[in-house]
Structure formats: C-alpha cells, structure tokens
Enzyme design. Sequence first.
Site, PDB file in Angstrom:
ATOM      1  N   HIS A 127       0.805  -1.227   0.000  1.00 56.64           N
ATOM      2  CA  HIS A 127       0.000   0.000   0.000  1.00 56.64           C
ATOM      3  C   HIS A 127       0.838   1.277   0.000  1.00 56.64           C
ATOM      4  O   HIS A 127       0.753   2.128   0.874  1.00 56.64           O
ATOM      5  CB  HIS A 127      -1.152   0.000   1.002  1.00 56.64           C
ATOM      6  CG  HIS A 127      -0.864  -0.295   2.457  1.00 56.64           C
ATOM      7  ND1 HIS A 127       0.062   0.373   3.183  1.00 56.64           N
ATOM      8  CD2 HIS A 127      -1.460  -1.157   3.307  1.00 56.64           C
ATOM      9  CE1 HIS A 127       0.040  -0.075   4.429  1.00 56.64           C
ATOM     10  NE2 HIS A 127      -0.867  -1.007   4.523  1.00 56.64           N
ATOM     11  N   HIS A 147      -5.119  -9.959  13.643  1.00 56.26           N
ATOM     12  CA  HIS A 147      -5.192  -8.708  12.881  1.00 56.26           C
ATOM     13  C   HIS A 147      -6.051  -8.940  11.636  1.00 56.26           C
ATOM     14  O   HIS A 147      -5.832  -9.895  10.905  1.00 56.26           O
ATOM     15  CB  HIS A 147      -3.769  -8.305  12.488  1.00 56.26           C
ATOM     16  CG  HIS A 147      -3.655  -6.998  11.780  1.00 56.26           C
ATOM     17  ND1 HIS A 147      -4.616  -6.016  11.829  1.00 56.26           N
ATOM     18  CD2 HIS A 147      -2.654  -6.507  11.009  1.00 56.26           C
ATOM     19  CE1 HIS A 147      -4.204  -4.981  11.105  1.00 56.26           C
ATOM     20  NE2 HIS A 147      -3.030  -5.255  10.601  1.00 56.26           N
ATOM     21  N   GLU A 180      -6.346  -7.080   8.882  1.00 55.55           N
ATOM     22  CA  GLU A 180      -5.865  -6.665   7.550  1.00 55.55           C
ATOM     23  C   GLU A 180      -5.667  -7.897   6.664  1.00 55.55           C
ATOM     24  O   GLU A 180      -5.218  -8.955   7.116  1.00 55.55           O
ATOM     25  CB  GLU A 180      -4.575  -5.835   7.664  1.00 55.55           C
ATOM     26  CG  GLU A 180      -4.285  -5.098   6.365  1.00 55.55           C
ATOM     27  CD  GLU A 180      -3.276  -3.951   6.486  1.00 55.55           C
ATOM     28  OE1 GLU A 180      -2.595  -3.819   7.513  1.00 55.55           O
ATOM     29  OE2 GLU A 180      -3.177  -3.187   5.498  1.00 55.55           O
ATOM     30  N   HIS A 223      -1.362  -2.502  14.256  1.00 57.43           N
ATOM     31  CA  HIS A 223      -1.413  -1.387  13.351  1.00 57.43           C
ATOM     32  C   HIS A 223      -2.845  -0.883  13.087  1.00 57.43           C
ATOM     33  O   HIS A 223      -3.041   0.227  12.609  1.00 57.43           O
ATOM     34  CB  HIS A 223      -0.710  -1.897  12.087  1.00 57.43           C
ATOM     35  CG  HIS A 223      -0.933  -1.354  10.777  1.00 57.43           C
ATOM     36  ND1 HIS A 223      -1.172  -2.105   9.646  1.00 57.43           N
ATOM     37  CD2 HIS A 223      -0.926  -0.060  10.374  1.00 57.43           C
ATOM     38  CE1 HIS A 223      -1.274  -1.341   8.603  1.00 57.43           C
ATOM     39  NE2 HIS A 223      -1.131  -0.092   8.986  1.00 57.43           N
ATOM     40  N   ASP A 234       1.698  -7.393  13.591  1.00 58.84           N
ATOM     41  CA  ASP A 234       2.515  -6.531  12.726  1.00 58.84           C
ATOM     42  C   ASP A 234       3.775  -5.984  13.427  1.00 58.84           C
ATOM     43  O   ASP A 234       4.751  -5.622  12.752  1.00 58.84           O
ATOM     44  CB  ASP A 234       1.691  -5.334  12.234  1.00 58.84           C
ATOM     45  CG  ASP A 234       0.898  -5.659  10.964  1.00 58.84           C
ATOM     46  OD1 ASP A 234       1.173  -6.683  10.320  1.00 58.84           O
ATOM     47  OD2 ASP A 234       0.011  -4.859  10.614  1.00 58.84           O
ATOM     48  N   TYR A 255      10.280  -0.725   7.777  1.00 56.19           N
ATOM     49  CA  TYR A 255       8.919  -1.141   8.136  1.00 56.19           C
ATOM     50  C   TYR A 255       8.342  -0.220   9.218  1.00 56.19           C
ATOM     51  O   TYR A 255       7.194   0.227   9.130  1.00 56.19           O
ATOM     52  CB  TYR A 255       8.997  -2.587   8.625  1.00 56.19           C
ATOM     53  CG  TYR A 255       7.697  -3.238   8.990  1.00 56.19           C
ATOM     54  CD1 TYR A 255       6.993  -4.004   8.060  1.00 56.19           C
ATOM     55  CD2 TYR A 255       7.177  -3.124  10.266  1.00 56.19           C
ATOM     56  CE1 TYR A 255       5.803  -4.620   8.403  1.00 56.19           C
ATOM     57  CE2 TYR A 255       5.989  -3.732  10.613  1.00 56.19           C
ATOM     58  CZ  TYR A 255       5.309  -4.481   9.682  1.00 56.19           C
ATOM     59  OH  TYR A 255       4.126  -5.095  10.019  1.00 56.19           O
ATOM     60  N   HIS A 275       5.292 -10.630   9.768  1.00 59.45           N
ATOM     61  CA  HIS A 275       6.061 -10.440   8.527  1.00 59.45           C
ATOM     62  C   HIS A 275       7.548 -10.649   8.819  1.00 59.45           C
ATOM     63  O   HIS A 275       8.065 -10.162   9.827  1.00 59.45           O
ATOM     64  CB  HIS A 275       5.913  -9.009   7.990  1.00 59.45           C
ATOM     65  CG  HIS A 275       4.532  -8.645   7.565  1.00 59.45           C
ATOM     66  ND1 HIS A 275       3.933  -9.128   6.417  1.00 59.45           N
ATOM     67  CD2 HIS A 275       3.621  -7.813   8.120  1.00 59.45           C
ATOM     68  CE1 HIS A 275       2.723  -8.613   6.297  1.00 59.45           C
ATOM     69  NE2 HIS A 275       2.509  -7.823   7.323  1.00 59.45           N
TER      70      HIS A 275
HETATM   71 FE1  FEO Z   1      -1.475  -4.396   9.179  1.00 60.78          FE
HETATM   72 FE2  FEO Z   1       0.586  -6.942   7.990  1.00 60.78          FE
HETATM   73  O1  FEO Z   1      -1.015  -5.954   8.224  1.00 60.78           O
END
Ligand code: FEO
Length: 387
Positions: free
Chosen positions: A24, A78, A80, A144, A163, A191, A222
Amino acid sequence: MQPIELKEGIYWVGAIDWELRNFHGYLTPRGSTYNAYLIIDEKITLIDTVKHHLYEEMIARIAQIIDPAQINYLVSSHVEMDHSGGIPRLAEVAKNITIVTSSRGETGLKNHYGQKWSFQVVKSGEVLPIGKRSLKFIHTPMVHWPDNMVGYLSAEKILFTSDAFGQHLASAERFDDELPRDIVMEEAKRYYANIVLPHSSQVIKAMQAVSGLEVELIAPSHGLIWRSRIPEIMAAYREWAANRTTETAVIVWDSMWGSTAKIARALQTAFENKGIRARMLPLGVNHISDVMTEVLTARYICVGSPTLNNGMLPTVSSFLTYLKGLAPKERVGLAFGSYGWGGQSISQVEEVLRSCGFELLDKIKVQYVPDQNTLQKITDNLQAKLP
Ligand code: FEO
C-alpha cells in the site's frame, strides 16, 4: 514448502511473497512474508493466515504436519487482509473451526467477509487453554489497526506480535541470525518508518504491556523471527517510538530547472560545515517511502519545491502528504525553493511542516536562479542557526 519447527509442536507455516514490491504505497524491494504459526496441542491452533493468493502455500505446509480439517482454533490477531485473506478458504476446509479474536477483530472480519463463522471473542489479558498449553492475549490496538492483539505462550516463551517487529523481507531464512544484521535491521527500520510510526504512542503502551514477559522468540507476522537480536530490536523500537533522533539532516526536494537543487546543495554545505551529516534525497530518483526511512532518525527535515502553477511540484506535495500522515515528532523543519513570480510553493511547504508540529528553522525563497553570492548567504545563514 517445508514447515519450520520453532519449538516442539510449534511451526511456522506461512507463505513467502517473492514478488511483492509495493505494500500500500511503501516500496518493498526485498518482498515479504505472511507468517502463520501452527500449534499442535489438544486443540490444534493456527495463528493467522496469509494473503489470499498464497493460501495454497500455507495449506501445503500445514498438510505436512496435520490434516488442515483438524484445526480447531484460528487466532486472528489482525484483520488486515495480508493476514486474514486465507480465512474464507480455511473455514471451508476446517468446518468446525472457531475464530478467536478481539471484539474489533470480530467486527472487522464480519465487515470484510460477511460470513457467519463461529467466533470466540477474547479480552485483553484473557487466557485460552488449548491443551497442555495456554495462549494469553494482550490487546495492542492501533499497532497497526484497532483490532490488533498479540499472543503469548508462556511455556515456550514465544510472543506472537502480529505486525509489530515485522520486516518486509522475503527469504529462505526464518530467523534473524540467519541473515546479515544490517539487512535485518534496515528492513525493520523501513517497516517501522512506513507502517508503525504514526502509532508510536500505542507502541509504547504495547511494549509496557508485554514488558514483564520472558521472551525467547518474537514471532511477527512479517519477515524473520527474532531469537538472537531481541534486545537490539526492542531497544530500536523504544528509540523509534519515542521519536528520538540523531543529529542528522535529510534534504528532500524536486527541481524544475536546477535552482531549487542549488539551494539544496548550499544547505548541505551548511550542515557539513557544522559536522552534521545530511542525506540528499531528490524526489525525482528517491521513493517517498525510502525518504521516510531516513526521516525516522533525522532531526532536521528540509523540504524544497519550486513554484509550479501557484503550487508545489506534485512529487513534493505527495511526499508531504505521506510525511504528515506518518506523523514524525520532535523534528526541525526548513522550507526552501526557487520561483519565478508567485512563489507560493515555499509558504505551502512551510505550512505543512508547521502543521506537522515541527519547529521551523528557516524559509528560503529565491527568485529565478540563485547566484554564488546568494548561495553563500544561504549557507552562512543556516550555519549560524545550527548548534
Ligand atoms: Fe497491518 Fe501486515 O497488516
């Protein structure tokens, strides 16, 4: 497609996105991973899924350990979609699955997928028994999204941090000590600067909430799992979240005919003369997300634009929009640029820097092309204002 055993009965079963280059709006030159973790106990528990297009990769890893239909709990830490995107297909396979999430997680998942799944909402501090182990959840809203929570396995001392502490880094390696330190820390910094920075006050609260826990592994959603550099990444997060900067500068600009670039170099000379390192970041060749990585630790933020059609160049306004949204604090700003007649861009840049809450050091506005005398004055004036 091998799963990786982190501790006995606990596996990384995520997916590696070798192709991702833009998350994004944030450039991800090294790709990313979406980490899912499988816990084999009386209740087989999966922590998060992966982006929808990599679902098969996750399932192939899980299938080497157990039949995915046997999964009892899916912990959604999360909403997302890089982490929840695999839930719809998983729920078709594991028909009796219960989704364990925060109340905002439940709302978010319903709003994303509109499915009548079975939910179990957990409060912050609540413990979910899954057999010989228990998973404790601590809500970490806005690290996040409002729904984020972390999970903790006390027996194995693993903190699943969603995250937080992530890096967009695709690799065959799974642990922080398997790649050179500089790569791992650079990606963790990039990040933080581009994802986590606006939520720094919540990061401080979240770190306080987990500060009493003994942690041997930090398992983010991640990138690499932290096992050797936990003190270093925790210290870095404390610095970044507190908006502590180094005595360095970034000079960010775009130029039409080279005059604003000349001012940028005159500013660099002033910093250099004072022993302050300045990173030169022309927006024609630097992506705004890479600029933000430098902004994360720099005290002085100098932004320049010539005037085009009574405004800033679009590259500069794009950067300033991004900067303002990511909301770094405790910075010193300086606006500069050349102009032909109106000259509005420099005040516009200054206004955005002011709205970011920056202390303003100067505003430098030069009509047409600065000559050597003008450039020398710019250097001298800035030098006089620097510590
Ligand atoms: Fe806020 Fe990796 O998603």
